[in-house]
Design a protein around this motif. Structure first.
Motif, PDB file in Angstrom:
ATOM      1  N   ASN A 239      -3.335  -2.608   9.384  1.00 26.17           N
ATOM      2  CA  ASN A 239      -3.770  -3.828   8.494  1.00 26.17           C
ATOM      3  C   ASN A 239      -4.477  -3.436   7.233  1.00 26.17           C
ATOM      4  N   ALA A 240      -3.773  -2.679   6.266  1.00 28.05           N
ATOM      5  CA  ALA A 240      -4.431  -2.151   5.104  1.00 28.05           C
ATOM      6  C   ALA A 240      -3.157  -1.711   4.185  1.00 28.05           C
ATOM      7  N   ILE A 241      -3.467  -1.955   2.836  1.00 27.72           N
ATOM      8  CA  ILE A 241      -2.596  -1.295   1.956  1.00 27.72           C
ATOM      9  C   ILE A 241      -2.875   0.187   1.872  1.00 27.72           C
ATOM     10  N   THR A 242      -1.840   1.012   2.048  1.00 29.41           N
ATOM     11  CA  THR A 242      -2.168   2.435   2.544  1.00 29.41           C
ATOM     12  C   THR A 242      -1.374   3.608   1.467  1.00 29.41           C
ATOM     13  N   LYS A 243      -0.681   3.130   0.563  1.00 27.05           N
ATOM     14  CA  LYS A 243      -0.256   4.005  -0.255  1.00 27.05           C
ATOM     15  C   LYS A 243       0.032   3.460  -1.546  1.00 27.05           C
ATOM     16  N   ILE A 244      -0.080   4.026  -2.902  1.00 30.96           N
ATOM     17  CA  ILE A 244       0.550   3.528  -3.841  1.00 30.96           C
ATOM     18  C   ILE A 244       1.572   4.443  -4.652  1.00 30.96           C
ATOM     19  N   GLY A 245       2.758   4.003  -4.902  1.00 29.94           N
ATOM     20  CA  GLY A 245       3.851   4.681  -5.607  1.00 29.94           C
ATOM     21  C   GLY A 245       3.597   4.479  -7.128  1.00 29.94           C
TER      22      GLY A 245
ATOM     23  N   GLU B  73      -3.056  13.121  -2.833  1.00 29.42           N
ATOM     24  CA  GLU B  73      -4.391  12.166  -2.513  1.00 29.42           C
ATOM     25  C   GLU B  73      -5.435  12.509  -3.642  1.00 29.42           C
ATOM     26  N   ASP B  74      -6.061  11.355  -4.250  1.00 30.27           N
ATOM     27  CA  ASP B  74      -6.896  11.819  -5.457  1.00 30.27           C
ATOM     28  C   ASP B  74      -8.265  12.123  -4.953  1.00 30.27           C
ATOM     29  N   SER B  75      -9.375  12.494  -5.737  1.00 24.62           N
ATOM     30  CA  SER B  75     -10.420  13.101  -5.276  1.00 24.62           C
ATOM     31  C   SER B  75     -11.161  12.450  -4.000  1.00 24.62           C
ATOM     32  N   GLU B  76     -10.790  11.221  -3.634  1.00 26.05           N
ATOM     33  CA  GLU B  76     -11.600  10.361  -2.709  1.00 26.05           C
ATOM     34  C   GLU B  76     -10.811  10.173  -1.399  1.00 26.05           C
ATOM     35  N   GLY B  77      -9.553  10.493  -1.380  1.00 22.76           N
ATOM     36  CA  GLY B  77      -8.606  10.523  -0.439  1.00 22.76           C
ATOM     37  C   GLY B  77      -7.649   9.083  -0.557  1.00 22.76           C
ATOM     38  N   LEU B  78      -7.493   8.410  -1.805  1.00 25.98           N
ATOM     39  CA  LEU B  78      -6.613   7.489  -1.860  1.00 25.98           C
ATOM     40  C   LEU B  78      -5.330   8.217  -1.984  1.00 25.98           C
ATOM     41  N   ARG B  79      -4.394   7.561  -1.291  1.00 25.74           N
ATOM     42  CA  ARG B  79      -3.041   8.145  -0.904  1.00 25.74           C
ATOM     43  C   ARG B  79      -2.162   7.605  -1.835  1.00 25.74           C
ATOM     44  N   MET B  80      -1.457   8.508  -2.901  1.00 20.40           N
ATOM     45  CA  MET B  80      -0.520   8.269  -3.655  1.00 20.40           C
ATOM     46  C   MET B  80       0.932   9.064  -3.637  1.00 20.40           C
ATOM     47  N   ALA B  81       1.874   8.357  -4.292  1.00 18.74           N
ATOM     48  CA  ALA B  81       3.268   9.118  -4.131  1.00 18.74           C
ATOM     49  C   ALA B  81       3.666   9.069  -5.754  1.00 18.74           C
TER      50      ALA B  81
ATOM     51  N   GLY C 185       5.167   1.804  -8.766  1.00 20.17           N
ATOM     52  CA  GLY C 185       6.264   1.512  -8.088  1.00 20.17           C
ATOM     53  C   GLY C 185       6.062   1.001  -6.661  1.00 20.17           C
ATOM     54  N   THR C 186       6.543   1.721  -5.422  1.00 19.11           N
ATOM     55  CA  THR C 186       6.599   1.098  -4.109  1.00 19.11           C
ATOM     56  C   THR C 186       5.017   1.175  -3.745  1.00 19.11           C
ATOM     57  N   VAL C 187       4.544   0.083  -3.205  1.00 20.49           N
ATOM     58  CA  VAL C 187       3.346  -0.048  -2.489  1.00 20.49           C
ATOM     59  C   VAL C 187       3.536  -0.083  -1.004  1.00 20.49           C
ATOM     60  N   GLU C 188       2.926   0.832  -0.460  1.00 17.71           N
ATOM     61  CA  GLU C 188       2.788   0.937   1.072  1.00 17.71           C
ATOM     62  C   GLU C 188       1.843  -0.075   1.766  1.00 17.71           C
ATOM     63  N   ILE C 189       2.244  -0.889   2.728  1.00 24.84           N
ATOM     64  CA  ILE C 189       1.777  -1.743   3.458  1.00 24.84           C
ATOM     65  C   ILE C 189       1.500  -1.664   4.924  1.00 24.84           C
ATOM     66  N   THR C 190       0.342  -1.120   5.575  1.00 26.88           N
ATOM     67  CA  THR C 190       0.715  -0.933   7.172  1.00 26.88           C
ATOM     68  C   THR C 190      -0.031  -1.999   7.789  1.00 26.88           C
ATOM     69  N   VAL C 191       0.962  -2.602   8.910  1.00 28.60           N
ATOM     70  CA  VAL C 191       0.294  -3.725   9.672  1.00 28.60           C
ATOM     71  C   VAL C 191       0.771  -3.948  10.843  1.00 28.60           C
ATOM     72  N   LYS C 192      -0.412  -4.520  11.744  1.00 30.11           N
ATOM     73  CA  LYS C 192       0.082  -4.565  13.216  1.00 30.11           C
ATOM     74  C   LYS C 192       1.571  -5.508  13.408  1.00 30.11           C
ATOM     75  N   ASN C 193       1.744  -6.606  12.464  1.00 38.58           N
ATOM     76  CA  ASN C 193       2.903  -7.421  12.731  1.00 38.58           C
ATOM     77  C   ASN C 193       3.465  -7.244  11.515  1.00 38.58           C
ATOM     78  N   MET C 194       4.686  -6.566  11.378  1.00 37.96           N
ATOM     79  CA  MET C 194       5.499  -6.491  10.161  1.00 37.96           C
ATOM     80  C   MET C 194       6.227  -7.886   9.963  1.00 37.96           C
ATOM     81  N   HIS C 195       6.519  -8.651  11.008  1.00 38.60           N
ATOM     82  CA  HIS C 195       7.554  -9.354  10.833  1.00 38.60           C
ATOM     83  C   HIS C 195       6.725 -10.792  10.119  1.00 38.60           C
ATOM     84  N   LYS C 196       5.400 -10.870  10.419  1.00 40.88           N
ATOM     85  CA  LYS C 196       4.602 -12.004   9.921  1.00 40.88           C
ATOM     86  C   LYS C 196       4.545 -11.811   8.244  1.00 40.88           C
ATOM     87  N   LEU C 197       4.370 -10.377   7.704  1.00 44.97           N
ATOM     88  CA  LEU C 197       4.264  -9.860   6.372  1.00 44.97           C
ATOM     89  C   LEU C 197       5.611 -10.139   5.742  1.00 44.97           C
TER      90      LEU C 197
END
Length: 312
Positions: A76-82, A120-128, A158-170
């Motif tokens: 339930n978070a935005i987890t990566k930035i492309g 990842e950046d210096s604070e652990g922000l995940r990127m691609a 570019g692609t923004v990754e979002i991780t959720v418990k319920n994919m179908h609702k998003l």
């Protein structure tokens, strides 16, 4: 009927504006297009990085919270930035560049169906960094002051990754309200696009059970999607409310107008207008070099600056 032309900006949390400023300007080669404060808490820096003018779709934004703790990763978070780069040759360039700055990274791999370099950046922000030679980012402007050569510069989100418990609702929210379409799909992932075959409006949904992420430094606060003007924003405000979501109502952020809502998994979205943009109180030559304040905060400049530590 209105459509969503892509991402507008994405906002993160940083613990230290000074080191953040170094990383995004000197390592990633972006232009700092706005040095301002959080309008809801003026003791907090709000930094924007992007292309030459901070065009919509190129903006990475950070709130500085000096006392913030670490991120406890979860669902339930935005987890990566492309971030889009022009070619696979650019990925080789970036491998060498990131290595020279001591940045750990993956080998060149595939991410959401395209060649990419994960880090990842210096604070652990995940990127691609995602190679997309067939993508023409029409709203991107070359920044001549970047330490990165023009042919390898980051061309926006570019692609923004979002991780959720319920994919179908998003998935339903994005498709039924905003008209996103499904590009690819598996049992636990869905790749959606606001514009067919274009990265700059792409959202990669991963379904994952477990504990929800506890945000901290290097976490992503919200994703903003683009609309043309206030007329369109009013329309989308009504659509969000018709769906049963609580809307913040339209907020004037001086550089754009926007609204906020949370979808069913708790992901915070912003909908933001393209204009008026960052040149409303700046000029192209010195953009982002001084502290800019919206007109309604300008009378408090002395009080605000007294609480801020210099970045440079």
């Amino acid at each position: 009927m209105y459509t969503i032309p892509g991402h507008h900006h994405i906002s993160m949390i940083t613990k230290n504006a000074k080191s953040n400023n170094h990383y995004y300007r000197e390592v990633l080669g972006l232009r700092r297009v706005k040095l301002t404060v959080n309008q809801d808490d003026t003791s907090m820096y709000h930094l924007f990085y992007g292309d030459k003018t901070g065009s919509p779709g190129t903006e990475l934004s950070f709130f500085e919270i000096p006392l913030v703790g670490r991120t406890h990763r979860g669902t339930n978070a935005i987890t990566k930035i492309g971030l889009i780069v022009p070619s696979e040759e650019s990925l080789v360039y970036w491998q060498q560049r990131l290595t020279s700055f001591g940045v750990e990274q993956s080998e060149i791999t595939m991410y959401a169906g395209r060649p990419a370099l994960l880090f990842e950046d210096s604070e652990g922000l995940r990127m691609a960094l995602i190679a997309s030679p067939n993508t023409k980012v029409a709203h991107w402007e070359t920044y001549e002051g970047s330490p990165v050569p023009t042919e390898h510069q980051i061309q926006g989100m570019g692609t923004v990754e979002i991780t959720v418990k319920n994919m179908h609702k998003l998935k339903a929210t994005l498709s039924e309200i905003f008209g996103y379409s499904v590009a690819t799909e598996t049992a636990t992932t869905t790749l959606m696009q606001s514009i067919d075959n274009e990265l700059f409006g792409e959202i990669y949904i991963i379904e994952q059970d477990g504990i929800s992420e506890k945000p901290g430094r290097g976490s992503i606060h919200h994703l903003a999607i683009r609309v043309k003007n206030e007329e369109e924003l009013i329309y989308w405000n009504e659509q969000v409310k018709k769906r049963g979501f609580m809307s913040s109502g339209i907020v004037d952020r001086f550089y754009f107008k926007s609204l906020y809502f949370r979808e069913s998994n708790g992901i915070l979205f912003e909908i933001a207008t393209d204009g008026p943009g960052f040149l409303i109180d700046g000029n192209i030559e010195t953009l982002g070099e001084q502290l800019d304040l919206p007109d309604f905060l300008e009378p408090k400049r002395a009080e605000i600056t007294a609480k801020l530590k210099p970045i440079e």
